[in-house]
Design an enzyme around this catalytic site. Structure first.
Site, PDB file in Angstrom:
ATOM      1  N   HIS A  72       6.355 -14.526   5.855  1.00  0.00           N
ATOM      2  CA  HIS A  72       6.301 -13.741   4.605  1.00  0.00           C
ATOM      3  C   HIS A  72       6.601 -14.619   3.388  1.00  0.00           C
ATOM      4  CE1 HIS A  72       6.180  -9.729   6.625  1.00  0.00           C
ATOM      5  NE2 HIS A  72       6.816 -10.398   7.565  1.00  0.00           N
ATOM      6  N   ASN A 146       6.363  -3.149   7.247  1.00  0.00           N
ATOM      7  CA  ASN A 146       5.024  -3.744   7.178  1.00  0.00           C
ATOM      8  C   ASN A 146       4.005  -2.660   6.852  1.00  0.00           C
ATOM      9  OD1 ASN A 146       5.705  -6.391   7.750  1.00  0.00           O
ATOM     10  ND2 ASN A 146       5.085  -6.312   9.898  1.00  0.00           N
TER      11      ASN A 146
END
Ligand code: HDE
Length: 681
Positions: A72, A146
């Site tokens: 990420h 997510n």
């Protein structure tokens, strides 16, 4: 201003520094005479070590980078607020931000891709992070989710293996931010627990049109805990009010070159424009007594609870209404942690979640350089912080107390835990779950089925979604060099669905092995993007192709309707400035159709001779976009040679104006009936 009265913003204000009307100083506050010439012995002589301004400036530059996130790494963030609806959740939780509809809780949200480095492109095939920090009165709560409701693995101990497999390969650091390579698919074929998530990853969910148009999921089963200490299992969902929409794969590849910042720019611009992105928070609540009622394990993060079995209860709204002022200070330094929970919310025994609770704190120590990162402005809670934790790198607080231990008598026992003060109001207490078991490295047999929900997902897709999934598998496996890996993956796919496997195998020139399981035929309509709302053109970007021959008067009726409904029109023409009676926003040759949702042709002929303009229109058509021609714009439509089909509009029809027809065609998002993916099944 939407955030007026926002406690978090008031707190951040203390740290904001404006450089307006200031004079240059060193870090010690000494005023600087000249920052263009280093101090040297004579005009052509060597630089002197005593030039403290030079040394400080270069030293600070040398130390500007901190380690990027292991996963990420690339993200974009924004501030906003969360407010729960009327209809309190007090029956289930003591978390006051989920119970009191009068409370406006400040939030910071960071969206991200997973695999790529900080400088990678936004539009890659990947899951997207959707991490929310709620600055609640009872402390910070982080929902680190997510845009897909399941995950690749069941146990956190596999995370380094999975991430190493998807990251660039170790010998040559190729490919960047791509899943189409041998090591990932090798991992997948050996870890069939990843198959359900791989179905999501091969679907259009992995290429969102916008962060503002994607769902979010907490993924794990969590627990809500009420005042009586009763627990209720919960899954968290974010639902975008603009609907869930995606790009198409061919477009994705082209956007990477045209605008690698496509998704972050889209978020930034929408907020600057005042078109604040919104999501509803939905909960799936499962009484503890029902824990074992499902044909999968609630603790298995590779499974979702079908909404048809446990409907979503919409409980509140998240609105993002303010961009950060400094990317590094805010978006890069924000530190999320799944273990940041508040009274009324607790963990389940999901082994993936349990591992994450360790990992996030651990990674921040190296990334942010020591244990005082919660004092960085973006990470500070609005709830007061008092404890005996001391010192460490970058301690900002000047603790005045003579004690830093507990119990103490010198400071009157403060800061005092509830057990000593007897004040239990708002205190976090762990859910009292009974735990009994042998210490073993073993998964429960209830985690063993890796195919059923992958099949459920496949069965729930519309025909165009299925085509896109097949095309994605073919593309990805087409980039895998080792034939044995492709064969193994196809052997797994046949267990999900024979037709899926056959279509993928055909593209790869492979034979389809026999399936040992038959498709169960179950489906969940809530999983299909085809069922997502498609009734608005708000914030959609429309390219108006114009030239000196364009008459603003011909265009005006359509443009007014589009802009009246919140669409953003940009005029593209052979040159910037005035074209006919219009103002061009951009040169046509500096623009690309992939950066727009629809095209309005408003040129009286000149553009029909331009190869760039013709390509622009054809490409928009290939990507399923609505195309509309006003009056003379038809010449360009004819030059592009497009068939008269859905989403291509050249005239009014009985009862509907051209503008109305165009609006409907844009709201549909994409006309997937066209051969977008090129898969000949
Ligand atoms: Fe993460 N994850 N993760 N993850 N994750 C990180 O934390 C980790 C997982 C997610 O915008 C890291 O601060 C482990 C699932 C997001 O800053 C790290 C496991 C989900 C973000 C980490 C998982 C996520 C991260 C890297 C397996 C969706 C970005 C830097 C058990 C529910 C947050 C950091 C941001 C970031 C560990 C799996 C979401 C290394 C061990 C499942 C959105 O700590």
């Amino acid at each position: 201003m939407a955030n007026e009265g926002d406690e978090k913003q008031r707190q951040l204000d203390q740290y904001r520094i404006s450089l307006e009307n200031t004079r240059l100083t060193t870090d010690q506050g000494v005023r600087v005479d000249d920052t263009d010439n280093s101090l040297r012995a004579g005009e052509r002589g060597p630089t002197l070590l005593e030039d403290f301004h030079f040394r400080e400036k270069i030293m600070r530059f040398d130390h500007e980078r901190i380690p990027e996130r292991v996963v990420h790494a690339r993200g974009a963030g924004a501030y906003g607020r969360f407010q729960v609806y009327d209809g309190s959740l007090a029956e289930h939780t003591v978390a006051d931000f989920l119970c009191d509809p009068s409370l406006v809780t400040p939030v910071f949200v960071r969206f991200s891709t997973v695999a790529g480095s900080r400088g990678s492109a936004d539009t890659v095939r990947d899951a997207r992070g959707f991490a929310t920090k709620f600055y609640t009165r009872q402390g910070n709560y982080d929902l680190v989710g997510n845009n897909m409701p399941v995950f690749f693995i069941q146990d956190a101990v596999k995370f380094p293996d999975f991430v190493h497999s998807v990251k660039p390969e170790p010998h040559n650091e190729i490919p960047q931010a791509q899943s189409a390579h041998d090591t990932l698919w090798d991992f997948v074929q050996l870890q069939p627990e990843s198959l359900h998530m791989m179905m999501w990853l091969m679907s259009d969910r992995a290429i969102p049109r916008s962060f503002r148009m994607m769902q979010g999921f907490g993924v794990h089963t969590f627990r809500l805990v009420n005042a009586q200490g009763r627990g209720t299992f919960v899954k968290f969902h974010w639902r975008p009010t603009l609907g869930t929409h995606s790009l198409v794969w061919d477009e994705v590849l082209r956007i990477q070159g045209n605008d690698p910042d496509f998704n972050r720019r889209d978020l930034w611009e929408a907020i600057e424009r005042g078109a604040y992105p919104e999501w509803e928070l939905g909960l799936q609540l499962v009484p503890e007594a029902d824990e074992h009622k499902f044909d999968f394990d609630l603790l298995d993060a590779t499974k979702l609870i079908p909404e048809e079995e446990v409907p979503l209860r919409m409980v509140g709204k998240l609105t993002l209404d303010r961009n950060p002022e400094n990317f590094f200070a805010e978006t890069e330094q924000v530190a999320f942690c799944t273990a940041n929970i508040v009274p009324g919310i607790d963990f389940s025994n999901d082994p993936l979640l349990q591992g994450r609770n360790f990992s996030y704190l651990d990674t921040q120590l190296i990334r942010l350089g020591g244990p005082n990162f919660p004092q960085i402005p973006i990470n500070r809670p609005v709830a007061p912080v008092h404890n005996d934790q001391r010192d460490g790198y970058h301690q900002h607080m000047i603790h005045q107390s003579h004690t830093s231990y507990s119990p103490n008598s010198i400071s009157g026992g403060c800061p005092m835990p509830a057990i000593m003060s007897g004040q239990w109001d708002g205190v976090f207490q762990h859910y009292q779950e009974r735990v009994d078991g042998k210490k073993i490295r073993k998964r429960s047999p209830s985690f063993a089925d890796h195919y059923s929900q992958a099949t459920l997902f496949w069965n729930s897709m519309s025909s165009w979604e299925k085509r896109h999934i097949v095309a994605a598998f073919r593309f990805e496996l087409g980039h895998v060099e080792r034939r044995a890996i492709k064969e193994k993956v196809v052997a797994h796919l046949v267990q999900i669905d024979r037709e899926l496997a056959a279509q993928v195998a055909e593209g790869l020139g492979l034979r389809v092995p026999a399936a040992s399981v038959a498709n169960h035929g179950k489906y969940s309509p809530a999983l299909s993007q085809a069922n997502s709302p498609s009734d608005s053109i708000a914030t959609r970007k429309i390219a108006i192709l114009a030239s000196d021959a364009t008459e603003a008067g011909q265009l005006a009726p359509v443009r007014e309707v589009l802009e009246g409904q919140g669409a953003i029109c940009e005029v593209l023409a052979p040159h910037e400035g005035t074209v006919g009676t219009l103002t061009a926003d951009r040169q046509l040759t500096a623009a690309s159709s992939v950066l727009y949702d629809a095209v309005l042709l408003a040129d009286g002929g000149a553009l029909a001779a331009s190869a760039h303009a013709v390509h622009f229109v054809r490409e928009a058509f290939k990507h399923g976009k609505a195309i509309c021609a006003v009056k003379d714009g038809r010449t360009l439509l004819d030059a592009a040679g497009l068939p008269s089909t859905e989403g291509v509009i050249g005239s009014d029809t009985a009862g509907e104006t051209l503008a109305q027809r165009f609006v409907q065609a844009i709201a549909v998002h994409r006309h997937y009936g066209r051969d977008i993916d090129g898969v000949v099944a």
